[in-house]
Design a protein around this motif. Sequence first.
Motif, PDB file in Angstrom:
ATOM      1  N   UNK A  23     -22.139 -43.512 -14.321  1.00 20.56           N
ATOM      2  CA  UNK A  23     -21.524 -44.851 -14.332  1.00 20.56           C
ATOM      3  C   UNK A  23     -22.056 -45.667 -15.502  1.00 20.56           C
ATOM      4  N   UNK A  24     -23.341 -45.489 -15.858  1.00 23.76           N
ATOM      5  CA  UNK A  24     -23.895 -46.207 -17.017  1.00 23.76           C
ATOM      6  C   UNK A  24     -23.225 -45.748 -18.298  1.00 23.76           C
ATOM      7  N   UNK A  25     -22.931 -44.425 -18.416  1.00 20.73           N
ATOM      8  CA  UNK A  25     -22.265 -43.905 -19.610  1.00 20.73           C
ATOM      9  C   UNK A  25     -20.863 -44.483 -19.735  1.00 20.73           C
ATOM     10  N   UNK A  26     -20.136 -44.613 -18.614  1.00 17.21           N
ATOM     11  CA  UNK A  26     -18.775 -45.160 -18.648  1.00 17.21           C
ATOM     12  C   UNK A  26     -18.811 -46.633 -19.050  1.00 17.21           C
ATOM     13  N   UNK A  27     -19.750 -47.361 -18.473  1.00 20.92           N
ATOM     14  CA  UNK A  27     -19.843 -48.793 -18.807  1.00 20.92           C
ATOM     15  C   UNK A  27     -20.150 -48.987 -20.299  1.00 20.92           C
ATOM     16  N   UNK A  28     -21.022 -48.122 -20.870  1.00 19.50           N
ATOM     17  CA  UNK A  28     -21.341 -48.228 -22.301  1.00 19.50           C
ATOM     18  C   UNK A  28     -20.115 -47.895 -23.135  1.00 19.50           C
ATOM     19  N   UNK A  29     -19.369 -46.865 -22.712  1.00 17.89           N
ATOM     20  CA  UNK A  29     -18.154 -46.498 -23.461  1.00 17.89           C
ATOM     21  C   UNK A  29     -17.139 -47.631 -23.446  1.00 17.89           C
ATOM     22  N   UNK A  30     -17.030 -48.324 -22.309  1.00 24.48           N
ATOM     23  CA  UNK A  30     -16.101 -49.449 -22.218  1.00 24.48           C
ATOM     24  C   UNK A  30     -16.525 -50.575 -23.170  1.00 24.48           C
ATOM     25  N   UNK A  31     -17.830 -50.729 -23.339  1.00 24.36           N
ATOM     26  CA  UNK A  31     -18.315 -51.773 -24.271  1.00 24.36           C
ATOM     27  C   UNK A  31     -18.059 -51.372 -25.726  1.00 24.36           C
ATOM     28  N   UNK A  32     -18.054 -50.055 -26.003  1.00 23.94           N
ATOM     29  CA  UNK A  32     -17.829 -49.580 -27.374  1.00 23.94           C
ATOM     30  C   UNK A  32     -16.324 -49.404 -27.586  1.00 23.94           C
ATOM     31  N   UNK A  33     -15.896 -48.212 -27.915  1.00 24.99           N
ATOM     32  CA  UNK A  33     -14.479 -47.972 -28.240  1.00 24.99           C
ATOM     33  C   UNK A  33     -13.782 -47.118 -27.191  1.00 24.99           C
ATOM     34  N   UNK A  34     -14.309 -47.100 -25.980  1.00 28.94           N
ATOM     35  CA  UNK A  34     -13.736 -46.359 -24.837  1.00 28.94           C
ATOM     36  C   UNK A  34     -13.778 -44.836 -25.021  1.00 28.94           C
ATOM     37  N   UNK A  35     -14.524 -44.352 -25.988  1.00 26.78           N
ATOM     38  CA  UNK A  35     -14.610 -42.903 -26.215  1.00 26.78           C
ATOM     39  C   UNK A  35     -15.954 -42.415 -25.672  1.00 26.78           C
TER      40      UNK A  35
END
Length: 804
Positions: free
Chosen positions: A33-45
């Motif tokens: 879940x932390x990895x998904x939240x970070x991806x959402x903050x970046x470029x969703x990749x």
Amino acid sequence: MSKERELPLLPLRGILVFPYMVIHLDVGRERSMAAIEQAMLDDRILLLSTQKVTEIDSPQPDDIHTIGTLAEIKQLLKLPGGTMRVLVEGKQRGKILEYIAEEPYFKVRVEEDEEGVSDITPEIDALTHGVIHQFEEYAKLSKKVPQETLGTVLGVSDPGRLADIVASHLNLKIGDKQSILEALDVAERLERLTEIIMRENEVLELERRIGLRVRKQMEKTQKEYYLREQMKAIQKELGDKDEKQAEVEEYREKVAQGKFPKEVEERALKEIDRLEKMPQASSEGTVVRTYLDWIIALPWTQISKDKMDIKRAEKILNEDHYGLEKVKERILEFLAIRKLTPKMKSPIICFVGPPGVGKTSLAKSVASALDRKFVRMSLGGVRDEAEIRGHRRTYIGALPGRIIQGMRNAGTANPVFLLDEIDKMASDFRGDPASALLEVLDPEQNNSFSDHYLDLPYDLSRTLFIMTANTVHSIPQPLLDRMEVISLSGYTEEEKVNIAKRYLVPKQLKAHGLKNAQLVVEDEILLKIVQGYTRESGVRNLERQIANLCRKVATRVVKKEWMTETLTPEMLEELLGAQRYHFEKARLKPEIGAATGLAYTQVGGDVLTIEVVPLPGKGQLTLTGKLGDVMKESAYAGRTFIRSHSRELGIPDDFYEKTDLHIHVPEGAIPKDGPSAGITMATAMASALTKRAVPSDLAMTGEITLRGNVLPIGGVKEKVLAAHRAGIKKVILPEQNRKDLEEVPKNVCEEMEFHFVSRMEEVAQIALLPVAESEEYLGSRNRFPIFGEGDIPGAVQTPEHPIS
């Protein structure tokens, strides 16, 4: 051209995402879940890579495949319970170069695989056509690929993209999918995919064939069932019932309801099918019906539950039997071990003893104590092996053996099975039944006893087999080796009186319709019956005499000549006649040339008088009385010993040249044999030659060697009891038999005097009275001078040659 970038990593469990694949993922682990939240903050990749082992909950870098898929998060939905549902779309392959961070999520440096449109070479073109063809076949066989999906897949022109899309629609193992994902070269990817699809198609084709075969079988069975039901309905409407079909159905129903072993059930159904195809009047049909009746009637798995109450068993044994303490103790030991280890193999117990001592009734008491069914089979005179194993079904009137018949009568697979009189079996041209019994009585192989009639293995290991025999010597050694022998000796007079008082008198009074008050038999009267009217080890004749007494009283009761009376000695003689036996059976007074021996016969212990008469002659030895070879050899050995010790005995050295000896054992019609009469014969010969009498209340038993050693013998208890019954007070026994005296009842030992000897000289010293005391027993016949004028053997004792 490839480039590197840093991305969050989402480890996947049990699932793999290909490029161009859109899928929902449920995420619950904190790192994920932390990895998904970070991806959402970046470029969703982010990078999606599958775990090597699905079960690991907190994977380490080594637990995650290096090749994964770069994916774009299209949609994110937070669910109750703190989990997320993510919609992702695969973009391209990515290779993990290194792990930058592991907390709070995996951050990796990834090398992107910039896969463009592949150059279509002839090899790739051929592989692409192969994949399309195999995928079409897969869609046809599996029926899980929609037609629209098939059309979409076939419309893709790029070979690499086609391979990924096809792989995403296949139901493959994660390992196979990962191998396709790791194939960066398009040609290699297509080749791997072709191999995997072909393998899956083969499996699907095999499943299709099996399904088709099963469906055909089911259709056939349903068709037969439908037709049978139609026939039944038609017969019912017409009122015409097919007896044969009804019989077959009844057998099938019995087999279905019975709990048979698999092999037995298959054989029964096979025989039922044979019966169904046979004509109604066929003679073979009767054979098959009898065979099926036997199979259905036998207890294959029915077992009665044992009652393991040791105190209850002890009470039953004490109520049913008086004495026999060691035998009861052994039975209680068996029950105790059975309680501790229920799966223990049942021992094969053999009760050995004279007739009438309670062997058969003991077996019944064991069955009663265990609360098991009781079956008895007499083996006396059995000569035919088929009595044990049964006849083969090819013979007319064939039946199973008596073992299987007994199991059917019992109705359970664990009865108490009594094989009576096992020592009375014989063998002839029809076979050896004793050898056939080996399989029955061997605990290692009776779990699959094969009867010739059944031709099926039957488990006899749960059956408790008990044998009875009068003597061990006539039981074949291989059979005896499989048994645990428990010896039952004869009863003392006191035990007989107690048995009569407790069991025999009440039993016979009831059998003859007399009330207890009509005939009162005191202990002293019972003792008179035991001593004067019976001479046996057991109590059968005693029971017959009590029954005879009851008959006489019953007759007088009917004539109204008998009132309620207590039996007196005078009335006893009036009812049963004069006494048949006398207390002093052996001899009334000391005699010269006569010695009392003790023998062990099939009916227990017995007293044996051996008579020797010296006659003028040339040294011949005459033996009469129907003696066996062993007793004849004992006589010759005894004479040789006397010759070698003639000086010590005071006999002239040349007596064997001038004196014939006639040895006779009374009751000449009865065969006599055994190794225990050696010292008795030697004593009788020494007595006759030395004119020294042998006491009438002395008996002896033991074998002799040429050098004068006394060897041990068997049946000590039975012989001592026989001597006690005959009124003998002194007994000479071999020294090595001293330990056997423990088995003799204490009250008998207290009334008798025992001498233990190891040499014949000791026997002579005890058994031969001095010459002075023997004078009065010299009859006119014995006064004949055999050796010479005035030469009386034994009259002189010199220091050089002392009399033993």
